[in-house]
Design a protein around this motif. Structure first.
Motif, PDB file in Angstrom:
ATOM      1  N   GLY A   1       0.776  -1.228   0.000  1.00  0.00           N
ATOM      2  CA  GLY A   1       0.000   0.000   0.000  1.00  0.00           C
ATOM      3  C   GLY A   1       0.803   1.271   0.000  1.00  0.00           C
ATOM      4  N   ALA A   2       2.083   1.196  -0.216  1.00  0.00           N
ATOM      5  CA  ALA A   2       2.920   2.391  -0.249  1.00  0.00           C
ATOM      6  C   ALA A   2       3.292   2.707  -1.708  1.00  0.00           C
ATOM      7  CB  ALA A   2       4.182   2.176   0.584  1.00  0.00           C
ATOM      8  N   PRO A   3       3.521   3.992  -2.002  1.00  0.00           N
ATOM      9  CA  PRO A   3       3.329   5.166  -1.154  1.00  0.00           C
ATOM     10  C   PRO A   3       1.843   5.461  -0.935  1.00  0.00           C
ATOM     11  CG  PRO A   3       3.911   5.850  -3.366  1.00  0.00           C
ATOM     12  CD  PRO A   3       4.041   4.357  -3.349  1.00  0.00           C
ATOM     13  N   VAL A   4       1.549   6.141   0.161  1.00  0.00           N
ATOM     14  CA  VAL A   4       0.170   6.375   0.577  1.00  0.00           C
ATOM     15  C   VAL A   4      -0.404   7.596  -0.127  1.00  0.00           C
ATOM     16  CG1 VAL A   4      -1.310   6.895   2.546  1.00  0.00           C
ATOM     17  CG2 VAL A   4       0.585   5.293   2.806  1.00  0.00           C
ATOM     18  N   SER A   5      -1.590   7.434  -0.683  1.00  0.00           N
ATOM     19  CA  SER A   5      -2.299   8.544  -1.304  1.00  0.00           C
ATOM     20  C   SER A   5      -3.163   9.252  -0.271  1.00  0.00           C
ATOM     21  CB  SER A   5      -3.175   8.039  -2.450  1.00  0.00           C
ATOM     22  OG  SER A   5      -2.399   7.390  -3.439  1.00  0.00           O
ATOM     23  N   ASP A   6      -3.701  10.399  -0.643  1.00  0.00           N
ATOM     24  CA  ASP A   6      -4.688  11.060   0.202  1.00  0.00           C
ATOM     25  C   ASP A   6      -5.877  11.475  -0.664  1.00  0.00           C
ATOM     26  OD1 ASP A   6      -3.966  13.422  -1.126  1.00  0.00           O
ATOM     27  OD2 ASP A   6      -2.630  14.073   0.495  1.00  0.00           O
ATOM     28  N   GLN A   7      -6.805  12.238  -0.082  1.00  0.00           N
ATOM     29  CA  GLN A   7      -8.020  12.584  -0.813  1.00  0.00           C
ATOM     30  C   GLN A   7      -7.758  13.553  -1.955  1.00  0.00           C
ATOM     31  OE1 GLN A   7      -7.215  13.348   2.291  1.00  0.00           O
ATOM     32  NE2 GLN A   7      -8.356  15.118   3.109  1.00  0.00           N
ATOM     33  N   PHE A   8      -6.564  14.147  -1.982  1.00  0.00           N
ATOM     34  CA  PHE A   8      -6.258  15.132  -3.013  1.00  0.00           C
ATOM     35  C   PHE A   8      -5.369  14.583  -4.126  1.00  0.00           C
ATOM     36  CE2 PHE A   8      -6.658  17.475   1.039  1.00  0.00           C
ATOM     37  CZ  PHE A   8      -7.809  18.187   0.756  1.00  0.00           C
ATOM     38  N   GLU A   9      -4.584  13.567  -3.817  1.00  0.00           N
ATOM     39  CA  GLU A   9      -3.572  13.132  -4.772  1.00  0.00           C
ATOM     40  C   GLU A   9      -3.327  11.640  -4.663  1.00  0.00           C
ATOM     41  OE1 GLU A   9       1.072  14.219  -5.987  1.00  0.00           O
ATOM     42  OE2 GLU A   9       0.139  15.097  -4.202  1.00  0.00           O
ATOM     43  N   GLU A  10      -3.327  10.975  -5.810  1.00  0.00           N
ATOM     44  CA  GLU A  10      -2.927   9.570  -5.858  1.00  0.00           C
ATOM     45  C   GLU A  10      -1.427   9.510  -6.080  1.00  0.00           C
ATOM     46  OE1 GLU A  10      -3.674   5.494  -8.453  1.00  0.00           O
ATOM     47  OE2 GLU A  10      -4.979   7.236  -8.728  1.00  0.00           O
ATOM     48  N   ARG A  11      -0.750   8.713  -5.264  1.00  0.00           N
ATOM     49  CA  ARG A  11       0.699   8.615  -5.349  1.00  0.00           C
ATOM     50  C   ARG A  11       1.087   7.181  -5.674  1.00  0.00           C
ATOM     51  NH1 ARG A  11      -0.127  11.657  -0.385  1.00  0.00           N
ATOM     52  NH2 ARG A  11       0.164  13.874  -0.841  1.00  0.00           N
ATOM     53  N   THR A  12       2.022   7.028  -6.564  1.00  0.00           N
ATOM     54  CA  THR A  12       2.446   5.707  -7.006  1.00  0.00           C
ATOM     55  C   THR A  12       3.947   5.537  -6.802  1.00  0.00           C
ATOM     56  OG1 THR A  12       2.993   6.342  -9.278  1.00  0.00           O
ATOM     57  CG2 THR A  12       0.676   5.824  -8.803  1.00  0.00           C
ATOM     58  N   ALA A  13       4.394   4.301  -6.952  1.00  0.00           N
ATOM     59  CA  ALA A  13       5.822   4.027  -6.859  1.00  0.00           C
ATOM     60  C   ALA A  13       6.601   4.779  -7.929  1.00  0.00           C
ATOM     61  CB  ALA A  13       6.080   2.526  -6.965  1.00  0.00           C
ATOM     62  N   LEU A  14       6.023   4.925  -9.114  1.00  0.00           N
ATOM     63  CA  LEU A  14       6.709   5.675 -10.168  1.00  0.00           C
ATOM     64  C   LEU A  14       6.856   7.140  -9.785  1.00  0.00           C
ATOM     65  CD1 LEU A  14       5.140   4.105 -13.392  1.00  0.00           C
ATOM     66  CD2 LEU A  14       7.365   3.632 -12.351  1.00  0.00           C
ATOM     67  N   ASP A  15       5.852   7.689  -9.106  1.00  0.00           N
ATOM     68  CA  ASP A  15       5.963   9.066  -8.609  1.00  0.00           C
ATOM     69  C   ASP A  15       7.095   9.181  -7.597  1.00  0.00           C
ATOM     70  OD1 ASP A  15       3.696   9.794 -10.110  1.00  0.00           O
ATOM     71  OD2 ASP A  15       2.344   9.307  -8.451  1.00  0.00           O
ATOM     72  N   TYR A  16       7.172   8.214  -6.710  1.00  0.00           N
ATOM     73  CA  TYR A  16       8.231   8.218  -5.696  1.00  0.00           C
ATOM     74  C   TYR A  16       9.605   8.172  -6.354  1.00  0.00           C
ATOM     75  CZ  TYR A  16      10.900   6.672  -1.567  1.00  0.00           C
ATOM     76  OH  TYR A  16      11.814   6.559  -0.543  1.00  0.00           O
ATOM     77  N   ARG A  17       9.766   7.282  -7.310  1.00  0.00           N
ATOM     78  CA  ARG A  17      11.049   7.161  -7.994  1.00  0.00           C
ATOM     79  C   ARG A  17      11.425   8.451  -8.707  1.00  0.00           C
ATOM     80  NH1 ARG A  17      10.817   1.126 -10.775  1.00  0.00           N
ATOM     81  NH2 ARG A  17      10.039   0.024  -8.932  1.00  0.00           N
ATOM     82  N   ALA A  18      10.423   9.099  -9.306  1.00  0.00           N
ATOM     83  CA  ALA A  18      10.687  10.357 -10.004  1.00  0.00           C
ATOM     84  C   ALA A  18      11.117  11.449  -9.029  1.00  0.00           C
ATOM     85  CB  ALA A  18       9.444  10.798 -10.774  1.00  0.00           C
ATOM     86  N   SER A  19      10.522  11.468  -7.837  1.00  0.00           N
ATOM     87  CA  SER A  19      10.900  12.458  -6.831  1.00  0.00           C
ATOM     88  C   SER A  19      12.328  12.241  -6.356  1.00  0.00           C
ATOM     89  CB  SER A  19       9.933  12.398  -5.641  1.00  0.00           C
ATOM     90  OG  SER A  19       8.635  12.780  -6.028  1.00  0.00           O
ATOM     91  N   VAL A  20      12.691  10.968  -6.148  1.00  0.00           N
ATOM     92  CA  VAL A  20      14.065  10.661  -5.746  1.00  0.00           C
ATOM     93  C   VAL A  20      15.032  11.092  -6.842  1.00  0.00           C
ATOM     94  CG1 VAL A  20      15.681   8.805  -5.204  1.00  0.00           C
ATOM     95  CG2 VAL A  20      13.376   8.777  -4.224  1.00  0.00           C
ATOM     96  N   GLN A  21      14.710  10.753  -8.084  1.00  0.00           N
ATOM     97  CA  GLN A  21      15.589  11.104  -9.205  1.00  0.00           C
ATOM     98  C   GLN A  21      15.774  12.619  -9.324  1.00  0.00           C
ATOM     99  OE1 GLN A  21      17.346   9.112 -11.977  1.00  0.00           O
ATOM    100  NE2 GLN A  21      18.235  11.099 -11.510  1.00  0.00           N
TER     101      GLN A  21
END
Length: 391
Positions: free
Chosen positions: A121-141
């Protein structure tokens, strides 16, 4: 570090879970490492007992900070990291510039295994934004690129697993099978960046139950080769040691990184939360690009010059040693300064724990993300700027 002594701020706690597991396919046979691009930062390689900058052949001693946030924010539901609350799309560049002003040449980025893989279930989304593993990787990059542009090497560290909605986060004792998937993916993504190093596993440890009985004794054999069974609970959760998972050792992790075509140095921390390196030389896997990582805190056993002389100095004669984390219960009370003096005399670099605005943590280096220092931060900033000015 063992994180029981401070609370990570939680901006939001949510229960909406998203994201399926994302795994990179294993390459068989492994590709040849591609020629790396010049990022503007040093390009560390191991030569004997030294790290050198491949661009010039000169000695490279990593000195800098740990930047904390990617290991917990993504599992607490308030963003990928504190960069999401820093204001504006230029937050990574501004944060990187603030760190660079202190004079460091290296930043260690603790990462969350589940956020990177999209598991549990990670990364955790909220009511405003869906967050995915690809989003996480892009943020790290994005942040790695910003740090490299500021002339800093980045150490990518497998630090934690998800703890959804929890104010603290914990570490499991050793890598599991999904840790190998994590490193297969990380190494494949960063194999062409010569200004990145890899920290195989944050802090391996033995485990005790609630009444201080040993329920998992991590041996050096298991540290290297795996094959033992560790409790599934992390070190923020009580355990009786009855439910376990199969451990993978450091040789497996190094093998995954190399199979993915990444040739960069790999940091290996020892036992007892990376504070025990007593048999590191005997049990390190066969690889010519390894760095011994030592976590130095005044509340751990190896916290005296006698221990450093007996354990660290002989290792530093054979392979590079890096203080992957440095701190103390009272970081301005003298311990940090004593250790830095000793480490400098042995050409051992140090990365301060921790660049983060955590009001209840005595080891927080900053009051804001953009570099307003605490008293400890002043000590670190003065040391790093002085070290950067040395020939």
């Amino acid at each position: 570090m063992r994180h029981a002594r401070w609370i990570v701020p939680v901006a939001a706690v949510v229960v909406l879970l998203t994201g399926g597991a994302i795994y990179a396919e294993r390459r068989d046979p492994a590709p040849e490492p591609a020629a790396g691009v010049d990022t503007g930062a040093a390009q560390p390689v191991v030569e004997g007992n030294r790290l050198v900058d491949a661009r010039s052949g000169s000695r490279f001693i990593p000195r800098g900070v740990n930047w904390s946030s990617f290991e917990y924010a993504c599992a607490q539901g308030w963003g990928m990291s504190s960069l999401d609350t820093a204001g504006g799309g230029g937050a990574p560049d501004a944060e990187a510039a603030a760190i660079a002003k202190w004079g460091g040449n290296t930043v260690r980025l603790p990462l969350n295994q589940d956020c990177w893989l999209g598991t549990r279930g990670a990364p955790v989304s909220d009511q405003f934004e869906e967050r995915t593993a690809l989003d996480y990787r892009a943020s790290v990059q994005e942040f790695v690129t910003a740090l490299n542009r500021q002339g800093m090497v980045v150490v990518l560290d497998l630090h934690s697993r998800k703890r959804i909605g929890q104010p603290e986060f914990g570490n499991t004792a050793m890598p599991d099978s999904e840790s190998l998937s994590f490193w297969r993916s990380i190494a494949g993504e960063y194999r062409d960046n010569p200004s990145v190093m890899f920290d195989a596993f944050n802090e391996p440890y033995s485990r005790y139950d609630a009444v201080d009985n040993l329920v998992f004794d991590l041996t050096w054999e298991c540290w290297r080769d795996g094959g033992c069974s560790a409790p599934v609970e992390d070190d923020q959760t009580a355990t009786a040691g009855q439910v376990t998972y199969p451990v993978h050792g450091m040789a497996d992790v190094v093998g995954e990184i190399r199979d993915a075509g990444a040739a960069q140095p790999v940091l290996l921390g020892g036992l007892d939360y990376a504070n025990d390196l007593s048999r590191w030389l005997e049990f390190a896997p066969e690889d010519d690009q390894l760095v011994a990582s030592f976590h130095s805190y005044d509340f751990k056993k190896c916290s005296t010059a006698k221990c450093w002389d007996a354990v660290l100095a002989p290792i530093a004669d054979r392979v590079p040693v890096l203080t992957g984390e440095l701190g103390a219960d009272d970081p301005t009370g003298g311990y940090v300064t004593r250790y830095l003096t000793w480490a400098d005399s042995h050409d051992i670099g140090s990365l301060f724990w921790v660049w983060a605005d955590h009001p209840t943590d005595p080891m927080a280096l900053v009051r804001t993300g953009l570099g307003t220092p605490t008293a400890y931060g002043v000590l670190a900033r003065d040391y790093l700027s002085s070290a950067a000015a040395r020939p």
